[in-house]
Design a protein around this motif. Structure first.
Motif, PDB file in Angstrom:
ATOM      1  N   ILE A  27       0.837  -1.205   0.000  1.00  0.00           N
ATOM      2  CA  ILE A  27       0.000   0.000   0.000  1.00  0.00           C
ATOM      3  C   ILE A  27       0.875   1.260   0.000  1.00  0.00           C
ATOM      4  N   GLU A  28       1.978   1.205   0.736  1.00  0.00           N
ATOM      5  CA  GLU A  28       2.868   2.363   0.850  1.00  0.00           C
ATOM      6  C   GLU A  28       3.828   2.493  -0.333  1.00  0.00           C
ATOM      7  N   GLY A  29       3.813   1.527  -1.241  1.00  0.00           N
ATOM      8  CA  GLY A  29       4.695   1.599  -2.400  1.00  0.00           C
ATOM      9  C   GLY A  29       6.090   1.068  -2.149  1.00  0.00           C
ATOM     10  N   ILE A  30       6.315   0.453  -0.993  1.00  0.00           N
ATOM     11  CA  ILE A  30       7.618  -0.123  -0.680  1.00  0.00           C
ATOM     12  C   ILE A  30       7.826  -1.418  -1.462  1.00  0.00           C
ATOM     13  N   ILE A  31       6.755  -2.181  -1.634  1.00  0.00           N
ATOM     14  CA  ILE A  31       6.774  -3.388  -2.462  1.00  0.00           C
ATOM     15  C   ILE A  31       6.427  -2.977  -3.888  1.00  0.00           C
ATOM     16  N   VAL A  32       7.220  -3.430  -4.869  1.00  0.00           N
ATOM     17  CA  VAL A  32       7.049  -2.928  -6.233  1.00  0.00           C
ATOM     18  C   VAL A  32       6.723  -3.998  -7.267  1.00  0.00           C
ATOM     19  N   SER A  33       6.688  -5.282  -6.857  1.00  0.00           N
ATOM     20  CA  SER A  33       6.421  -6.338  -7.842  1.00  0.00           C
ATOM     21  C   SER A  33       5.882  -7.571  -7.138  1.00  0.00           C
ATOM     22  N   GLU A  34       5.356  -8.505  -7.935  1.00  0.00           N
ATOM     23  CA  GLU A  34       4.886  -9.776  -7.378  1.00  0.00           C
ATOM     24  C   GLU A  34       6.018 -10.520  -6.692  1.00  0.00           C
TER      25      GLU A  34
END
Length: 237
Positions: A27-34
């Motif tokens: 949600i915060e954009g820290i994770i960027v891919s599957e």
């Protein structure tokens, strides 16, 4: 059951919190891919289990097959074991980006012309005899603002057999899956990651095999590159 009820509940809680924590990062954009989410989820689950310091319960990442290629139609492997038996499970991860994209989570393969997700389901199907399989759909919607077909605090999961049965009645299996098809699948069969791990630990899903080389669970398809191994007690022998 693989574990006593209290150990099962601890593992289920850890799976829930690991998924919720990584969803917060998504949600915060820290994770960027599957792949990023999947790696963070398995790592978070390992840390959640080990941080509780429960006697006899531990988790580790172990390489199973250094030369493995991605042929299982799945992104990650989790193995659960007690002193005498183990259970292998695999899951395929998808991030459909339903809040920002339209019909982009599946595609047509250039080599075969068929749906990529369809081909993954078919490859997974070959592993169904000795492994538990599920599909995991990541959710970037803010907490409490996710659609009704998404769980409130984590990802939406579907058992492979439910996805496969749905795929079998599609008008054209070569066509990429649409968002509407995914929404219908999740509305009919979607569950939370806690439900997945409860079923695995309680042995209502998957097949418990006598302690041996983990590769025996995967047959001719070969074991995946690595697995998160969650164990309770010391394996016999």
């Amino acid at each position: 059951m693989l574990f006593p009820p209290d150990i099962t509940q601890q593992i289920v809680n850890c799976a829930h919190w690991a998924d919720k924590l990584v969803r917060a990062d998504l949600i915060e954009g820290i994770i960027v891919s599957e792949n990023d989410y999947t790696s963070n989820f398995t790592s978070a689950l390992r840390r959640e289990i080990d941080a509780r310091a429960i006697p006899g319960l531990r988790a580790k990442i172990q390489v199973l097959n250094p030369s493995a290629e991605r042929e299982l139609g799945a992104d990650a492997c989790v193995i659960l074991q007690n002193q005498s038996h183990f259970k292998a499970s695999i899951f395929e991860a998808k991030w459909p980006r339903l809040s920002t994209h339209v019909n982009t989570w599946d595609s047509r393969q250039k080599s075969t012309g068929e749906s990529h997700f369809q081909s993954q389901l078919l490859r997974q199907r070959m592993q169904r005899h000795n492994t538990a399989i599920w599909e995991m759909f990541y959710c970037e919607f803010p907490f409490s603002k996710q659609p009704s077909y998404m769980p409130g605090e984590g990802s939406a999961c579907v058992w492979h057999e439910d996805a496969f049965r749905t795929a079998a009645v599609r008008l054209d299996p070569h066509d990429p899956w649409t968002d509407d098809e995914l929404m219908a699948l999740l509305e009919a069969h979607g569950i939370a990651i806690a439900d997945i791990f409860a079923a695995l630990c309680e042995c209502t899903k998957g097949k418990a095999l006598p302690i041996n080389r983990y590769e025996v669970a995967f047959g001719d398809g070969g074991a995946p590159h690595e697995a998160l191994i969650i164990s309770y007690g010391q394996p016999a022998g």
